[in-house]
Design an enzyme around this catalytic site. Structure first.
Site: not given
Length: 544
Positions: A214, A88-91, A94
């Protein structure tokens, strides 16, 4: 190294050799073993909802200060970790499935973008994870928080990247909710999840002085053992680069993919022009060409691979709500790995065991040092945060109650929308008041945003017609729980849905709830001095 959130900085030494140094004590912090995992929330958040179209990171973000161009087969940290596939990845980073040659197991490798603010944020996260690791082993809640196994700095053509190695877990609770068609998870399973989350939160709050900020279904992961991972085949497409695809945001996105991480302040990391020149002349071998992105290949449903989560539920753990929770396609079975709980009409029924862990502490903070007031995902956001009041560890308990309701019903407890004459914030507070019926007007008027939402009399400014619907009635009338079960659930959740955060019941106290007695560990009990957070520093406000 203190626990007050003072920052660490990654010190880059010779190429291929890095260490993270505590500039407060000038001691080298050895690579940690066993802390937590922010990675899988990003990883599993996508894997659990494969039905929704997935998108990848922007190819234009592969530049100096951006993502490291990881490739299949790349080796990290003195050749210890070998990349097998992209998860996966995110801002922020990775995430990759990798094989740990030293420990002979698969791990999740998170490679953070190299820009200074991303590195600083990752250092804050590592400090929090270290505090969790160093806590009391006797507190069983520690076992229900994800583990960071290692961390280091990897140098590449785009800069120096902080890397974190996490245990690989299974899918998240959103996947579980979806596997039951959003019609509710069996009560016996929900009770186990509730107990484990409560003792984990007590460990974070009381033992570590940490607030998650969160909590949501995407950030709670189901455990999966290494035996299951050994049979995961590498997809044929992992080595084929592709261009960036749709960037539409969907519910399956978790902490990293739903929004950019909160940037925290810390000591700056040296980012010299000489370092930039060195990497420009000597790029990493076999690095991907700019503009190419390896597609994510998250696990297919790990629920089907988890030994105690296979088959069908048939009629186990339904507790007076057979019709509500009857799902022939459920991923659970009543095998040997099960609990015997009270069932319908006083009978005893086998319920499959489930173990979960809290993940993604990338937005976590200290009870004595809040990094930002922009916390909590919308549907799980507490009233004090909406209003801009002071907040503390009790905000996590509000989110917890929202999660448990969602597990039981398949629906959000609060799902605010914009209207022609009101905002999401207006609608959110209105929904909360409709559920709770009563609210402290003095607190409602005390927040930074109160004037936008309330008039001088403490009445809603933009929404005037309310339909009061208490929690017990919602459960009974809308979701068809029996009156007895609806009352039990309401009695369990309501103390954590108190509008005033100072009066909200703490996690340790709630772990001793009679409703959870049959799933609680009989050898472990959290002793508290009161129901609310009297003995939890930073319970309702930041410690100053």
């Amino acid at each position: 190294m203190g626990s007050d959130g003072s920052s660490l900085s990654p010190k880059v030494s010779q190429p291929g050799h890095t260490e993270i140094v505590d500039h407060v004590s000038e001691k080298v912090i050895t690579n940690g073993k066993n802390v937590n995992k922010k990675v899988n929330a990003e990883v599993d958040g996508k894997s659990m909802v494969e039905k929704v179209k997935t998108h990848e990171e922007n190819a234009e973000d592969y530049h100096y200060g951006g993502y490291h161009p990881v490739y299949i087969g790349e080796e990290f940290h003195h050749r210890r970790y070998v990349v097998e596939r992209k998860l996966g990845w995110g801002h922020f980073s990775t995430v990759w499935l990798a094989y740990d040659r030293a420990a002979k197991r698969r791990v999740a490798l998170k490679v953070v973008r190299s820009a200074e603010h991303y590195r600083e944020t990752s250092i804050d996260e590592i400090r929090i994870l270290q505090k969790i690791r160093e806590g009391d082993e006797k507190h069983l809640g520690k076992k229900h928080i994800i583990s960071l196994l290692d961390y280091f700095v990897h140098r590449g053509p785009n800069g120096a990247h902080v890397c974190m190695v996490f245990e690989v877990l299974g899918e998240n609770l959103l996947s579980l909710i979806q596997s039951y068609g959003h019609r509710g998870v069996p009560v016996g399973i929900v009770k186990q999840i509730a107990y484990q989350l409560l003792i984990a939160l007590d460990y974070l709050h009381r033992e570590c002085g940490i607030i998650h900020t969160d909590l949501k279904p995407e950030n709670v992961l189901i455990c999966i053992d290494q035996d299951a991972l050994q049979h995961i085949e590498a997809p044929a497409t992992t080595s084929s680069p592709t261009s960036n695809t749709s960037s539409s945001k969907t519910r399956n996105n978790t902490g990293y993919t739903a929004k950019a991480p909160i940037i925290k302040r810390g000591q700056s990391v040296d980012n010299s022009a000489q370092e930039r020149k060195t990497f420009a002349k000597n790029p990493t071998k076999n690095s991907k060409p700019a503009g190419q992105v390896i597609p994510s290949s998250p696990f297919t449903s790990t629920l089907s691979r988890f030994p105690s989560l296979e088959g069908a539920v048939s009629e186990i753990s339904l507790r007076d709500s057979q019709k509500h929770n009857s799902h022939p396609n459920s991923p659970f079975s009543s095998g040997d790995n099960s609990l015997i709980l009270d069932g319908v009409n006083g009978s005893q029924e086998p319920v499959p065991k489930i173990t979960v862990k809290i993940a993604d502490l990338g937005n976590a903070c200290w009870t004595r040092k809040h990094f930002t007031n922009d916390v909590q995902t919308r549907q799980y956001r507490s009233p004090e945060v909406i209003l801009g009041c002071r907040w503390g560890a009790s905000a996590d308990c509000w989110s917890f109650a929202c999660i448990i309701f969602e597990l039981l019903t398949g629906d959000y407890l609060f799902d605010p929308r914009n209207g022609n004459s009101y905002s999401k914030e207006d609608d959110h507070i209105a929904q909360i008041i409709e559920l709770l019926v009563n609210y402290p007007k003095q607190m409602a008027l005390s927040g930074k945003h109160s004037r936008d939402l309330f008039n001088r009399r403490g009445e809603l400014r933009n929404i005037h017609k309310l339909k009061f619907w208490p929690l017990k009635d919602v459960l009974e009338q809308k979701y068809h729980f029996s009156a007895e079960l609806a009352q039990q659930i309401s009695d369990f959740l309501s103390p954590m849905l108190c509008f005033d955060p100072a009066k909200r019941t703490n996690a340790g106290y709630m772990s001793n709830s009679p409703w959870l007695r049959e799933v609680a560990d009989p050898t472990f009990k959290i002793e508290t001095t009161g129901a609310t957070g009297e003995d939890v520093p930073g319970w309702a406000t930041e410690i100053r």
